[in-house]
Design a protein around this motif. Sequence first.
Motif, PDB file in Angstrom:
ATOM      1  N   ASP A  98       1.235  59.477 -61.603  1.00 24.15           N
ATOM      2  CA  ASP A  98       1.942  60.757 -61.519  1.00 24.15           C
ATOM      3  C   ASP A  98       1.666  61.569 -62.783  1.00 24.15           C
TER       4      ASP A  98
ATOM      5  N   ARG B  54      12.368  56.829 -58.334  1.00 23.51           N
ATOM      6  CA  ARG B  54      11.315  57.838 -58.411  1.00 23.51           C
ATOM      7  C   ARG B  54      10.053  57.358 -57.714  1.00 23.51           C
ATOM      8  N   ASP B  56       6.962  56.779 -58.362  1.00 21.93           N
ATOM      9  CA  ASP B  56       6.122  56.670 -59.548  1.00 21.93           C
ATOM     10  C   ASP B  56       5.426  55.315 -59.564  1.00 21.93           C
ATOM     11  N   GLU B  59       5.165  53.475 -63.095  1.00 23.07           N
ATOM     12  CA  GLU B  59       6.415  52.858 -63.550  1.00 23.07           C
ATOM     13  C   GLU B  59       6.807  51.672 -62.673  1.00 23.07           C
ATOM     14  N   ASN B  60       6.636  51.811 -61.368  1.00 16.63           N
ATOM     15  CA  ASN B  60       7.133  50.792 -60.445  1.00 16.63           C
ATOM     16  C   ASN B  60       6.159  49.639 -60.280  1.00 16.63           C
ATOM     17  N   ASN B 234      10.098  49.248 -55.533  1.00 14.85           N
ATOM     18  CA  ASN B 234      11.000  50.343 -55.886  1.00 14.85           C
ATOM     19  C   ASN B 234      12.187  50.257 -54.945  1.00 14.85           C
ATOM     20  N   HIS B 237      14.877  55.586 -51.825  1.00 15.39           N
ATOM     21  CA  HIS B 237      15.531  56.827 -52.257  1.00 15.39           C
ATOM     22  C   HIS B 237      16.611  57.255 -51.280  1.00 15.39           C
TER      23      HIS B 237
END
Lengths: 139, 568
Positions: A98, B54, B56, B59-60, B234, B237
């Motif tokens: 991202d 998120r 992402d 990050e995940n 993750n 959401h």
Amino acid sequence: VRAVLAAVLDGLVPEDELGPGALAAGVLEFVERTLPDEGGLAALDGLARTAHGRSFAELAAATRDGLLAEVEAGAHGAELQSFFELVRLHAVHGMFADPVHGGNRGGAGWRLLGFPGPKVVFTERDQALDVEVEPMPPS
Amino acid sequence: VTGLTEQPQRLPPVDVAVVGLGAAGGIAALRFAEAGLTVAGIEAGPRVERGAFRFDELENDVRNALGAAKVNGEVPTWRPSRDVEATTARAGRIVSLMSNGVGGGTIHYAGQHFRLAPWHFALRSVATARYGAGALPARCTATDWPLAYDDLEPYYDAVEHELGVSGRGGANPFEGRRSRDYPLPPLRRTGWTELVAGAARRQGLHPFAGPAALNSEPFGGRPACTYCGFCNFNGCHADAKASTYLTVIPAAERTGNLRVVESARAVELPVDGDGRVTGVVYVRAGRALHQPARFVFLSAHTFENTRLLLLSRSSAFPDGLANRHGQVGRNAMSHVYVGVDGVFPGRRLNRYGGTWPQCTSLDDYNADNFDQTGLGFVGGGCVSAIQEAKPIATALSTPPSVARWGSEWKRWLATHGNSVGRMVANAESLPYEDSYLDLDPATVDAFGLPRIRITYRLHEQEQRRYDFLAERMRELMLAAGAAETWLSFAKLPAAPFQSVFGATRMGHDPQASVVDGWCIAHDVPNLAVVGASSFPTSGGYGPTATIQALAWRSADRVISALESSAWS
């Protein structure tokens, strides 16, 4: 060292007719933050100076890429080979993560792949074969 | 434990202390709470924030942000055999992608929800009856489970209807008897998963929509999946995944009987002079606390179940709790994931959106559903053609015939990035005498506690099963129209140890197992050890449905024992 890293990244993800490369996409700044460099770049630079009499950063593109291919193939030792793999991994992260992380500037990597960007909803049509999926709106 | 000197502060007692509020602990906590028992749910990770997940991948999937509270700092060490030093760094491939938090692994799991096949519960006896005594190698320690599929079926059913599982009963001709259909229809089919389903049918195979603990329609006050494609590694959401922090744990809290103690790290299970466990010692915000309990339900990940038992030494159990026969840590296994990618030139497969469990699955190469005569292995694995293709993962998987960097690589990605399909198999793996977990003598975690050390290598049956499944997936890819196929991830000397099995396995024989068929410790009558660590064999599917069914069954046994006042 920064110039050497920039040259490596330029070789890994060059700017060409398909779009921006690593440098224009902010991958240098990304990799500088994430890559643990334990002498790999200095070793690469030393290799260039020995073989070609100049810094890795000053090699012509074809010479540079030839040297990278040798390193990838293990011709200059297992340590440098695994360093190459590490840099490549971080470059891929920077190019395709991202854009919030600093690389993939303007979604350059995602556009290359045809990845439409994160969307909260993917419709049935978005998951059909052979249709063009609407990209995410530019942020 | 580093830095802790004072005596643990003693808390008011509860009926049951549940250690680890994940897949198993969440289910059990609800059973206990509904039965009117008081429960302390001790969870090492924090409460995750609903709606804060998120999209992402870095990050995940790469940095495992949901493991920050615990597992990222305690990646186990690994060695292929006992004469080699164990390290955490072996090509970086012994990974630790668990998530920590109230909900445990169900926060970030993909949500596939397969029951095991009846055969998986009787692997040794059925395989040796069909293929002879040599079907399993001499040092393979696989045993039949101490329960049969039919014993677990009512609990599989109960879990499916409690959580909300999407699927279609009977769509898989190889599945065991089921008392009811799934409560929800299958997840939406996609162009890619239907392409594979059609090809599989033409090959005489039996494709079906894989079952998933994701809402295909609103269920349980939670909405339907929006197919965003970012729920694996993750949280969801939209709350469409039946993670236990969204389902059974809040339901248990509403009874008033469950107290969730998050960010609380269990460090010891102390025992009394009779060798009964007295409760749980945990550390929270730098303070040591002792939670007394009539019964302790240990339901962490396999690594922590094993470690906590081995760390809980006492005069009654000098080699670790429930370890009188040296069985804790033995018989460990991990699924060997086999992946095959294929490129379909000129086609937009559109796997960028959507979730893994929208897969087309087939069991033609799983369990004993095909003739294994002469193959040199028993069992197989469930094959799934998966939706979900995130950009980093896509860029990292290109065929060996193509350059891995430079303009040629870019051109390949630009031309074919959206034309790559993926199939994955959860290959069975077997336990062996030389496959085990113990405490690493040299490497500690942030608490100063020894990390788990994995001693494991792929044995011949695992290698052959891997090659067989890769070849079957390659055939199916080509039948579906792929021009070229390759392995999605390299074949490794070990397994990735994400889903980890065994180590506190179930059995009738206390000399060869740690817990009985209800997951209650042979040596400690008021201790249950529940999770994938209970599995005598790995099975050919993701384990979560079975973990949850076992937890429900075990909890019911504990409840009736506590109600009959078997223990004061």
